[in-house]
Design an enzyme around this catalytic site. Structure first.
Site, PDB file in Angstrom:
ATOM      1  N   HIS A   1       6.014   3.281  19.255  1.00 55.39           N
ATOM      2  CA  HIS A   1       4.866   3.605  18.078  1.00 55.39           C
ATOM      3  C   HIS A   1       4.929   4.920  17.654  1.00 55.39           C
ATOM      4  O   HIS A   1       3.955   5.899  17.942  1.00 55.39           O
ATOM      5  CB  HIS A   1       3.408   3.317  18.681  1.00 55.39           C
TER       6      HIS A   1
ATOM      7  N   GLY B   1       0.944  -1.249   0.058  1.00 53.02           N
ATOM      8  CA  GLY B   1       0.134   0.023   0.142  1.00 53.02           C
ATOM      9  C   GLY B   1       0.975   1.196  -0.106  1.00 53.02           C
ATOM     10  O   GLY B   1       2.054   0.973  -0.324  1.00 53.02           O
ATOM     11  N   ARG B   2       0.260   2.357   0.334  1.00 54.65           N
ATOM     12  CA  ARG B   2       0.861   3.698   0.191  1.00 54.65           C
ATOM     13  C   ARG B   2       2.110   3.755   1.247  1.00 54.65           C
ATOM     14  O   ARG B   2       3.351   4.134   0.610  1.00 54.65           O
ATOM     15  CB  ARG B   2       0.001   4.741   1.112  1.00 54.65           C
ATOM     16  N   ILE B   3       2.255   3.221   2.332  1.00 58.85           N
ATOM     17  CA  ILE B   3       3.562   3.336   3.247  1.00 58.85           C
ATOM     18  C   ILE B   3       4.628   2.331   2.686  1.00 58.85           C
ATOM     19  O   ILE B   3       5.575   2.609   2.491  1.00 58.85           O
ATOM     20  CB  ILE B   3       3.123   2.797   4.713  1.00 58.85           C
TER      21      ILE B   3
ATOM     22  N   GLY C   1       5.589   5.991  14.455  1.00 60.25           N
ATOM     23  CA  GLY C   1       5.290   6.014  12.992  1.00 60.25           C
ATOM     24  C   GLY C   1       4.945   7.587  12.598  1.00 60.25           C
ATOM     25  O   GLY C   1       5.521   8.144  11.895  1.00 60.25           O
TER      26      GLY C   1
ATOM     27  N   GLU D   1       0.185  -3.549  23.310  1.00 59.44           N
ATOM     28  CA  GLU D   1       0.815  -2.233  23.500  1.00 59.44           C
ATOM     29  C   GLU D   1      -0.114  -1.325  24.536  1.00 59.44           C
ATOM     30  O   GLU D   1      -1.263  -1.406  24.325  1.00 59.44           O
ATOM     31  CB  GLU D   1       1.512  -1.683  22.265  1.00 59.44           C
TER      32      GLU D   1
ATOM     33  N   ARG E   1      -1.955  -8.885  -0.596  1.00 64.08           N
ATOM     34  CA  ARG E   1      -2.912  -9.917  -0.611  1.00 64.08           C
ATOM     35  C   ARG E   1      -3.609 -10.394  -1.713  1.00 64.08           C
ATOM     36  O   ARG E   1      -3.792 -11.314  -2.107  1.00 64.08           O
ATOM     37  CB  ARG E   1      -3.986  -9.150  -0.096  1.00 64.08           C
TER      38      ARG E   1
ATOM     39  N   ALA F   1       3.688  -2.080  11.372  1.00 62.97           N
ATOM     40  CA  ALA F   1       2.146  -2.072  11.027  1.00 62.97           C
ATOM     41  C   ALA F   1       1.386  -2.141  12.111  1.00 62.97           C
ATOM     42  O   ALA F   1       0.826  -1.237  12.759  1.00 62.97           O
ATOM     43  CB  ALA F   1       2.148  -3.240  10.235  1.00 62.97           C
ATOM     44  N   ARG F   2       1.178  -3.485  12.748  1.00 60.14           N
ATOM     45  CA  ARG F   2       0.499  -3.690  13.959  1.00 60.14           C
ATOM     46  C   ARG F   2       1.201  -4.880  14.723  1.00 60.14           C
ATOM     47  O   ARG F   2       1.701  -5.728  14.083  1.00 60.14           O
ATOM     48  CB  ARG F   2      -1.160  -4.139  13.809  1.00 60.14           C
TER      49      ARG F   2
HETATM   50  C1  DGY Z   1      -2.190   4.605  12.472  1.00 61.93           C
HETATM   51  O1  DGY Z   1      -2.476   5.631  12.055  1.00 61.93           O
HETATM   52  O2  DGY Z   1      -2.831   3.735  12.242  1.00 61.93           O
HETATM   53  C2  DGY Z   1      -0.871   4.610  13.112  1.00 61.93           C
HETATM   54  O3  DGY Z   1      -0.385   3.568  13.679  1.00 61.93           O
HETATM   55  C3  DGY Z   1      -0.856   5.673  14.489  1.00 61.93           C
HETATM   56  O4  DGY Z   1       0.295   6.333  14.231  1.00 61.93           O
END
Ligand code: DGY
Length: 324
Positions: A290, A158-160, A292, A272, A181, A242-243
């Site tokens: 976290h 995706g974008r990131i 990001g 977390e 995916r 990501a997560r």
């Molecule tokens: C999001 O936007 O999902 C990030 O994890 C928050 O920084």
């Protein structure tokens, strides 16, 4: 526009965003800035026309289980919305939006930061200095691994992930391998001279670095498990922005302890802010809390994006970033 809708913001936001909200809505801010529990979130659903939550709010099915719900719009401060029970919001007819685009660059920067920190053992070096234990330069001290010329495997495109590919390929001379995916159109691979892997296993076994960019979801829970960690090269490095629950933490700790993989760089964690204590004992993991999207520009951009969606909703339009 509905006359003066009641809005709840669940955490403090950058000042410019809170100001804009206050000028146009009847807003309640969370002065304590503590995450809200289930009871407070249930009350929010009952008492407000719109709720603006974020990643620390668990909007699970219980939050939507009550008979009386006033909330018609949830404007999530963040791109990931795996903390919101989408089945419940759909069944209660609540519209949800998120904040894509505005955090792409900064999150990609954090992925690259972790990649470089892990490759070049930056955390170990800083800990040594702060402990007053640096005895000086020598030819075999804290040797890391070179980044240029190596293969970076991106899980999700995706974008990131694309912003990471841009940085890694053009900035750091890395080769890019991707898996999504669904099959990825050649036109999306070409700008980064990227190649698509046949399978996740194939990507893991051919990459020197693996960076995760898939959404948090039941489907992706423990996508990287003990078996898949075994598929990675022994010298490889795993990055997660990501997560947290995309990785089985126990399995990763074991893989790092036994040096089955070289290192990891993590910005997100299962459960977390309580990360598995096993991570704290390892010298081959770089840990960030976290971060990001954590720049002034991006967090302000995220808040403004939520408000754009909120405004559209109360004008009777479809919010531009509607996800439900
Ligand atoms: C999001 O936007 O999902 C990030 O994890 C928050 O920084």
């Amino acid at each position: 526009m509905q006359a003066n809708p009641r809005i709840l913001v669940t955490r403090r936001w950058p000042a410019a965003c809170e100001k804009r909200l206050s000028e146009h809505y009847q807003v309640t801010f969370n002065a304590q800035n503590e995450p809200l529990g289930v009871d407070a979130l249930k009350a929010a659903m009952r008492d407000y026309d719109a709720v603006l939550p974020t990643v620390t709010d668990s909007l699970n099915s219980e939050v939507f289980s009550q008979d009386s719900i006033r909330c018609r719009f949830i404007g999530n401060f963040g791109v990931g919305y795996n903390h919101i029970d989408m089945v419940s919001v759909r069944s209660r007819g609540i519209v949800v939006s998120n904040t894509p685009d505005v955090l792409t660059d900064c999150t990609a920067d954090i992925a690259m930061l972790l990649l470089l920190m892990s490759a070049r053992r930056a955390s170990e070096g800083e800990i040594l200095l702060r402990a007053g234990q640096w005895s000086g330069w020598h030819p075999t001290h804290l040797l890391g691994t070179k980044v240029a010329g190596k293969t970076l495997g991106l899980v999700g495109f995706g974008r990131i992930a694309k912003a990471v590919a841009q940085r890694a390929h053009f900035g750091f001379g890395m080769k890019i391998l991707v898996i999504g995916r669904k099959s990825i159109p050649q036109a999306e691979l070409d700008p980064f001279h990227a190649q698509e892997a046949d399978s996740l296993e194939s990507l893991l076994s051919h990459s020197d670095f693996v960076s995760l960019h898939c959404p948090g979801s039941a489907e992706n829970r423990h996508l990287i498990n003990a078996e898949r960690l075994k598929a990675m090269k022994p010298e490889s490095i795993l990055i997660n922005t990501a997560r947290g629950d995309v990785i089985d933490s126990e399995a990763l700790i074991e893989a790092l302890q036994s040096r089955q993989i070289r290192a990891a760089g993590l910005d997100v964690y299962e459960g977390e802010p309580h990360l598995h204590p096993g991570f704290l004992t390892l010298d081959n993991v770089s840990l960030l809390p976290h971060l990001g999207s954590a720049t002034e520009e991006t967090r302000t951009g995220m808040g403004m994006r939520v408000i754009d969606n909120l405004d559209a909703f109360f004008r009777g339009e479809t919010p531009p970033d509607k996800v439900a």
